[in-house]
Design a protein around this motif. Structure first.
Motif, PDB file in Angstrom:
ATOM      1  N   GLY A 434      99.717  58.252  11.381  1.00  0.00           N
ATOM      2  CA  GLY A 434      99.196  59.499  11.944  1.00  0.00           C
ATOM      3  C   GLY A 434      97.803  59.830  11.471  1.00  0.00           C
ATOM      4  O   GLY A 434      97.357  60.969  11.556  1.00  0.00           O
ATOM      5  N   ASN A 435      97.097  58.815  11.002  1.00  0.00           N
ATOM      6  CA  ASN A 435      95.764  59.019  10.425  1.00  0.00           C
ATOM      7  C   ASN A 435      94.700  58.635  11.453  1.00  0.00           C
ATOM      8  O   ASN A 435      94.086  57.567  11.373  1.00  0.00           O
ATOM      9  CB  ASN A 435      95.624  58.171   9.150  1.00  0.00           C
ATOM     10  N   TYR A 436      94.497  59.483  12.460  1.00  0.00           N
ATOM     11  CA  TYR A 436      93.508  59.173  13.485  1.00  0.00           C
ATOM     12  C   TYR A 436      92.878  60.441  14.032  1.00  0.00           C
ATOM     13  O   TYR A 436      93.387  61.555  13.829  1.00  0.00           O
ATOM     14  CB  TYR A 436      94.127  58.344  14.606  1.00  0.00           C
ATOM     15  N   ASN A 437      91.755  60.280  14.728  1.00  0.00           N
ATOM     16  CA  ASN A 437      91.051  61.390  15.360  1.00  0.00           C
ATOM     17  C   ASN A 437      90.407  60.885  16.647  1.00  0.00           C
ATOM     18  O   ASN A 437      90.720  59.785  17.112  1.00  0.00           O
ATOM     19  CB  ASN A 437      90.015  61.989  14.393  1.00  0.00           C
ATOM     20  N   THR A 438      89.507  61.668  17.228  1.00  0.00           N
ATOM     21  CA  THR A 438      88.933  61.298  18.527  1.00  0.00           C
ATOM     22  C   THR A 438      88.024  60.071  18.454  1.00  0.00           C
ATOM     23  O   THR A 438      87.670  59.509  19.492  1.00  0.00           O
ATOM     24  CB  THR A 438      88.139  62.475  19.117  1.00  0.00           C
TER      25      THR A 438
END
Length: 450
Positions: A434-438
């Motif tokens: 769950g370690n993500y961004n745009t």
């Protein structure tokens, strides 16, 4: 309840609406372009009317022909789906003037929220946090450059009438400003028919999280929780989840309250979304409101067990919402992968063509929203999305496992798709954790494979 509606769209969303209508005993009329005469939505509807040539402007954007088809077939309402005319205030107003129910918010709301600069002003007055930026009209390039110097870099140039990731440019230094300013104006004019822009600070590598809103004609507004929409390429969503693994309960509740406040600020009716950017400290900002059903609505349906399209039809039929905010419970986890006919190894080039083989996954916790079939020819004139694969599990880990299994099963022969690319996302450790961004897809997958 509405008795008969016209669906002003094509592809999987048109099929999705037809299915909801059948379960509510609503008759349907499909429109289709000349190239879409064999499309599934045209075959499934009770009636089908050709409204023009293959180009969108001649058919799915042809307001006069669509309204004529609606009147001639005796329809009481029009469901615009997403894209095409779904956020066009002129079309919604024409429907009203023809005494046809537009299945969405009223044209005044669409107009207000479609102008992103005006939407910012409304939200600021409602004490909804917005991304800091310039609030007035930009009169010229020199004026824009002066604003940029005051705001500082990096910054974002955005189309005032924008949406769907169009007319947006990130500018990291003054040397990049002129080129991006002119490109944003040109894209805005091409996509929205006007070139007004606004400028705001650039929040580096944020999360893009949206809240699903429902509002009826009696002032009742609720939200159905959030969707994590940070996995994007060129500001276009690729994979979505519900709920977001980034939010804790405190932040989720706080954002939900603000989302309803934003919807109430414009007396919102029907289905829509409040879009937020969230930084890594959990500080969130209103970005925009989408005044339509979203591509990713199925993940919310899976975790709430609420059929959002049916709710749209009920609201349009002047019925009250049957539940209150305290009735909404989020259970389990859902993921949606957008299945596109495109080549990820060739800069995601669209790949129209004939589907020669097809096997669609199924089984517990698997849903496919699509309009393709074996022998169907994907036309080159429209969006490359040919379906959506959705999985549901008791928790996120289980939903991921089911999605990988379903992607393994999904076989589409004759055209290149992004199925393997979606699998690559699911296999990445940062996604798993769950370690993500745009920025994730561009930084971790696209640039890595270039």
């Amino acid at each position: 309840m509405l008795k008969k509606i016209l669906i002003a769209n094509r592809g999987e969303i048109a099929v999705r609406i037809i299915r909801a209508c059948r379960e509510l005993n609503i008759a349907t009329v499909a429109i289709y372009s000349e190239i879409d005469k064999d499309a599934l939505h045209a075959q499934m509807a009770d009636e089908a009317v050709c409204v023009g040539g293959p180009l969108s402007k001649d058919s799915y954007l042809n307001m006069t022909n669509i309204l004529s088809a609606c009147v001639l077939t005796g329809c009481e309402g029009i469901h615009p789906g997403f894209g095409f005319l779904s956020e066009n205030p002129k079309f919604a107003k024409m429907c009203e003037e023809c005494n046809i129910k537009f299945i969405g918010p009223d044209y005044q709301t669409i107009e207000l929220m479609g102008d992103k600069a005006r939407a910012r002003e409304i939200m600021k007055k409602a004490t909804v946090p917005v991304v800091p930026g310039y609030e007035g009209n930009i009169n010229s390039y020199d004026h824009a450059l002066e604003i940029a110097r005051e705001i500082g870099y990096p910054l974002m140039i955005k189309a005032a009438a924008g949406g769907g990731g169009k007319g947006i440019r990130v500018v990291k230094s003054q040397g990049e400003f002129k080129q991006n300013y002119e490109a944003a104006k040109l894209e805005s004019q091409a996509c929205f028919g006007e070139d007004r822009l606004y400028i705001e600070i650039y929040i580096e590598s944020p999360r893009h999280i949206e809240f699903q809103i429902l509002g009826d004609d009696y002032g009742n507004i609720i939200h159905l929780g959030e969707r994590e929409c940070s996995l994007q390429r060129n500001n276009q969503k690729v994979l979505e989840e519900a709920p977001s693994s980034f939010l804790d309960e405190k932040l989720r509740e706080e954002m939900g309250v603000v989302a309803i406040k934003a919807a109430k600020a414009v007396n919102y009716k029907n289905a829509g979304t409040i879009e937020f950017l969230v930084d890594n400290q959990g500080k969130f900002y209103f970005m925009e409101m989408n005044t339509r059903i979203q591509v990713e609505h199925p993940v919310t349906e899976m975790v709430t067990n609420i059929d959002i399209v049916k709710e749209q039809l009920k609201i349009a039929s002047n019925l009250k919402l049957e539940f209150k905010q305290e009735d909404i419970q989020i259970k389990g986890h859902a993921i949606e992968c957008r299945i596109n006919a495109e080549d990820p190894k060739n800069n995601f080039r669209p790949c129209p063509g004939v589907i020669k083989e097809l096997y669609v996954p199924s089984g517990p916790g698997v849903r496919v929203d699509s309009a393709i079939y074996c022998g169907y020819e994907i036309p080159p004139y429209y969006d490359s999305m040919i379906g959506k694969l959705i999985t549901y599990g008791d928790d996120r880990e289980n939903a991921i496992i089911k999605m990988k299994r379903a992607l393994d099963e999904f076989a589409i022969g004759g055209v290149i798709t992004n199925i393997d690319f979606q699998y690559e996302i699911l296999e990445h450790n940062d996604f798993i954790n769950g370690n993500y961004n745009t920025s994730f897809i561009e930084e971790k997958l696209v640039n890595k494979n270039a």
